[in-house]
Design a protein around this motif. Sequence first.
Motif, PDB file in Angstrom:
ATOM      1  N   VAL A 324      -3.856 -13.518  88.385  1.00  0.00           N
ATOM      2  CA  VAL A 324      -4.756 -14.272  87.507  1.00  0.00           C
ATOM      3  C   VAL A 324      -4.488 -15.770  87.638  1.00  0.00           C
ATOM      4  CG1 VAL A 324      -5.377 -14.702  85.094  1.00  0.00           C
ATOM      5  CG2 VAL A 324      -4.970 -12.371  85.877  1.00  0.00           C
ATOM      6  N   ILE A 325      -3.189 -16.115  87.798  1.00  0.00           N
ATOM      7  CA  ILE A 325      -2.842 -17.531  87.970  1.00  0.00           C
ATOM      8  C   ILE A 325      -3.438 -18.068  89.256  1.00  0.00           C
ATOM      9  CG2 ILE A 325      -0.907 -19.110  88.336  1.00  0.00           C
ATOM     10  CD1 ILE A 325       0.752 -17.396  86.487  1.00  0.00           C
ATOM     11  N   SER A 326      -3.414 -17.277  90.309  1.00  0.00           N
ATOM     12  CA  SER A 326      -3.987 -17.713  91.591  1.00  0.00           C
ATOM     13  C   SER A 326      -5.467 -18.016  91.441  1.00  0.00           C
ATOM     14  CB  SER A 326      -3.782 -16.625  92.652  1.00  0.00           C
ATOM     15  OG  SER A 326      -2.445 -16.201  92.710  1.00  0.00           O
ATOM     16  N   TYR A 327      -6.187 -17.093  90.857  1.00  0.00           N
ATOM     17  CA  TYR A 327      -7.631 -17.298  90.678  1.00  0.00           C
ATOM     18  C   TYR A 327      -7.905 -18.469  89.727  1.00  0.00           C
ATOM     19  CZ  TYR A 327      -9.094 -13.104  93.220  1.00  0.00           C
ATOM     20  OH  TYR A 327      -9.354 -12.173  94.199  1.00  0.00           O
ATOM     21  N   THR A 328      -7.152 -18.533  88.651  1.00  0.00           N
ATOM     22  CA  THR A 328      -7.370 -19.621  87.690  1.00  0.00           C
ATOM     23  C   THR A 328      -7.133 -20.974  88.340  1.00  0.00           C
ATOM     24  OG1 THR A 328      -6.688 -18.189  85.861  1.00  0.00           O
ATOM     25  CG2 THR A 328      -6.656 -20.556  85.459  1.00  0.00           C
ATOM     26  N   THR A 329      -6.094 -21.053  89.179  1.00  0.00           N
ATOM     27  CA  THR A 329      -5.798 -22.310  89.859  1.00  0.00           C
ATOM     28  C   THR A 329      -6.925 -22.710  90.793  1.00  0.00           C
ATOM     29  OG1 THR A 329      -3.451 -21.710  89.766  1.00  0.00           O
ATOM     30  CG2 THR A 329      -4.060 -23.512  91.220  1.00  0.00           C
ATOM     31  N   MET A 330      -7.464 -21.742  91.525  1.00  0.00           N
ATOM     32  CA  MET A 330      -8.580 -22.040  92.436  1.00  0.00           C
ATOM     33  C   MET A 330      -9.832 -22.444  91.650  1.00  0.00           C
ATOM     34  SD  MET A 330      -8.008 -22.088  95.636  1.00  0.00           S
ATOM     35  CE  MET A 330      -9.742 -22.200  96.049  1.00  0.00           C
ATOM     36  N   ILE A 331     -10.094 -21.744  90.567  1.00  0.00           N
ATOM     37  CA  ILE A 331     -11.258 -22.083  89.730  1.00  0.00           C
ATOM     38  C   ILE A 331     -11.120 -23.505  89.192  1.00  0.00           C
ATOM     39  CG2 ILE A 331     -12.427 -21.540  87.558  1.00  0.00           C
ATOM     40  CD1 ILE A 331     -11.728 -18.579  88.097  1.00  0.00           C
ATOM     41  N   LYS A 332      -9.900 -23.849  88.798  1.00  0.00           N
ATOM     42  CA  LYS A 332      -9.646 -25.207  88.305  1.00  0.00           C
ATOM     43  C   LYS A 332      -9.941 -26.245  89.380  1.00  0.00           C
ATOM     44  CE  LYS A 332      -5.961 -27.987  86.199  1.00  0.00           C
ATOM     45  NZ  LYS A 332      -4.537 -27.985  85.770  1.00  0.00           N
ATOM     46  N   GLY A 333      -9.551 -25.933  90.608  1.00  0.00           N
ATOM     47  CA  GLY A 333      -9.839 -26.851  91.708  1.00  0.00           C
ATOM     48  C   GLY A 333     -11.322 -27.005  91.959  1.00  0.00           C
ATOM     49  N   TYR A 334     -12.066 -25.897  91.930  1.00  0.00           N
ATOM     50  CA  TYR A 334     -13.516 -25.969  92.129  1.00  0.00           C
ATOM     51  C   TYR A 334     -14.191 -26.782  91.018  1.00  0.00           C
ATOM     52  CZ  TYR A 334     -13.491 -22.504  95.900  1.00  0.00           C
ATOM     53  OH  TYR A 334     -13.304 -21.852  97.083  1.00  0.00           O
TER      54      TYR A 334
END
Length: 757
Positions: A324-334
């Motif tokens: 979940v942290i991986s996806y959240t981090t990528m979403i934050k970048g987008y």
Amino acid sequence: MSLISSSKSRISNHNFFSNLTRITNTHQPFKALNFFCSSSTLDKPPNEEQNPDPESLKSAQEFQPGPVKIPESRIPRGKHRNPEKIEDTICRMMANRAWTTRLQNSIRNLVPVFDHDLVYNVLHSARNPDHALQFFRWVERSGLFKHDQETHYKIIDILGKASKLNHARCILLDMPKKGLKWNEDLFVILIDSYGKSGIVQESVKIFRSMEELGVPRTIKSYDVLFKVIMRKGRYMMAKRYFNKMLSEGIVPTRHTYNLMIWGFFLSSRVETANRFFEDMKSREISPDVVTYNTMINGFNRVSKIEEAEKFFVEMKAKNIDPTVISYTTMIKGYVKVNRVDDGLKLFEEMKGFGLKPDAFTYSTLLPGLCDAEKMADANNILKEMVHRHIAPQCNSVFLRLIVGQCKSGDLDAAADVLKSMMRLNVTPEAGHYGVLIESLCKKGVYDEAVKLLDQLIENEILLNTKGGLELESTVYNPMIEYLCNNGMTNKAETLFRQLMKLGVLDQVGFNTLICGHAKEGSPDSGFELLRIMLRRNVACEEATYKLLIESYLKKNEPSDAKTTLDSMIENGHRPDSLVYRSVMESLFEDGRVQTASRVMKTMVEMGVKEHMDLVSKILEALLLRGHVEEALGRIDLMMNVGFAPDFDSLLSVVCEKGKTIAAVKLLDYVLERDYSVEFSSYDKVLDALLAAGKTLNAYSILCKIKEKGGVTDKSSSDELIKILNEQGNTKQADILSRMIKGSGGKKVKKQVSAVAV
């Protein structure tokens, strides 16, 4: 206090410090380390249904609803089912009483023998670190217990968390005097405590002292040092100690590299972080999900989303499942680079893989959707949050949602956001209500706005300033104006007084409220607000004063109107002539002639030369009521500014009313200053004096008239001479006769003067 999981029931045989292989406390969130902690527990998605917390499961079972079982017999009063543990009793005693000899004796009487488990559990359960320290020193100095490494570690840990670092340091350095050996873990916790308190240099000194004191340093010591100095941006120092570590033959672990990479990204040293990532792989240390999360977040920090995407893809290619942290981090970048559509796709992909978004995920995506005006998607995600009962980390997310929905024109959806907050047990702040109220006012939907305002006032939400989202003037001023214009000024004032408790001194709000009270016929309430304004140096508008004066006059309270007028002038306003007239007229009609006279005086001093009809009435009333000196003073003021009254009219009125004294003084005033009056006015005064039988006064006035060259009716003079002779005043009659015939010269003038005196 229950100590099921944390209290010690016996002394373990294995090494107490063997479980301290890592310094990072994964159960205490540290903002900068949220996504980069090496603990695997944070990398697993939260799964409340499959892996419930044992303590929460036990609590749930204890409070599970079911049929109530009636006990067969009542429990005797004073009998407890679960007697309090001794350590809990001691902690309660220390919390409720001062640390004195009497308390120490009470504890000693309670516990005949202090064993290891009891001492450790008391330290662990102490409600205050000072209590723990006092107890630690007391049992040792009193010879009740000899501390070991385990109790020393416990007290140092307690003091370190409470930032009582000098005490912790002294206790650590005194251990050899007690025959106890130092342990690396003791120094590790002290280094970490100094670092958390921001005292980096002390952390470094303690780390260096380990070598001098003969305490071997392992990767644990270096890892905690890297975390401390990297947190403060000392990346060059970290590199030096990393090289020193290698020179000592200490092999870095995956956790070490994760810390170093995280620190370099924290200091925006992207290339250095990338080199350490490659060095990690060259040492055949395989990056884990935390490493990739760190790299992804690091590149997102510098807006290099393509690099972050590369590491995200590489992680998948190596069969490392994103968390979940991986996806959240990528979403934050987008979201950061305005690619919210890609973030939304990744959000759906995450759920497709069975990963449940957490509060951080929602809080990251929702603001991006609001900025991109994708309010339908934002609304769907909010519904999902409510369904799962997950609230975002910050209430500002709800504010963004309300603003976005209002901007899109969907006020119903904005209102649903407030309802969602309540369902999530998040208390809405004034700012949340404010955005919706402002939008409702702009659309003219005032009824709904008033309902929301009622909630604000009744629940005293305005006074809750913990979140910092306060009501803006663009919100409360339109509402105050609407309420005041629609007969609800009292409600508007209740709102404004709550705002005043927060330090709000809005000039527009004050003036609107005063005008509202004035229009509703409650000028006293308005004047009370006016006093508050003046005390707090808030300017009141001229139009507000005028409305307040008019309100007092409508209630037939002219004296209060006059007070308001005085305040208006004192605060730098110049009332127009109609305001003066209305106040003077009202006072005059109420019989307050002298008060009206004072208003007239102020008007003349302010240079207003109008309303002569009313001015004449006031002067006449003063003369008729015997306030002659006041009337003459007002006349003198008027003459000085070129605002002459009608003397003939004044003399005529007082003569007709038989006010001879006023007539004489007024005519004396005119003659002394050589003001011109009609000949008929002289005759009227003389006739009035004769009619009142005041012949000597008439003789004196007539002499003054002749001396000034004035002309009177001959019949009046003859009548006066005749009366003087009849009354035995032959000398005055003779002088007056010669003055009329034009003879007498200087001698006559002297005699006249003597007689007049």
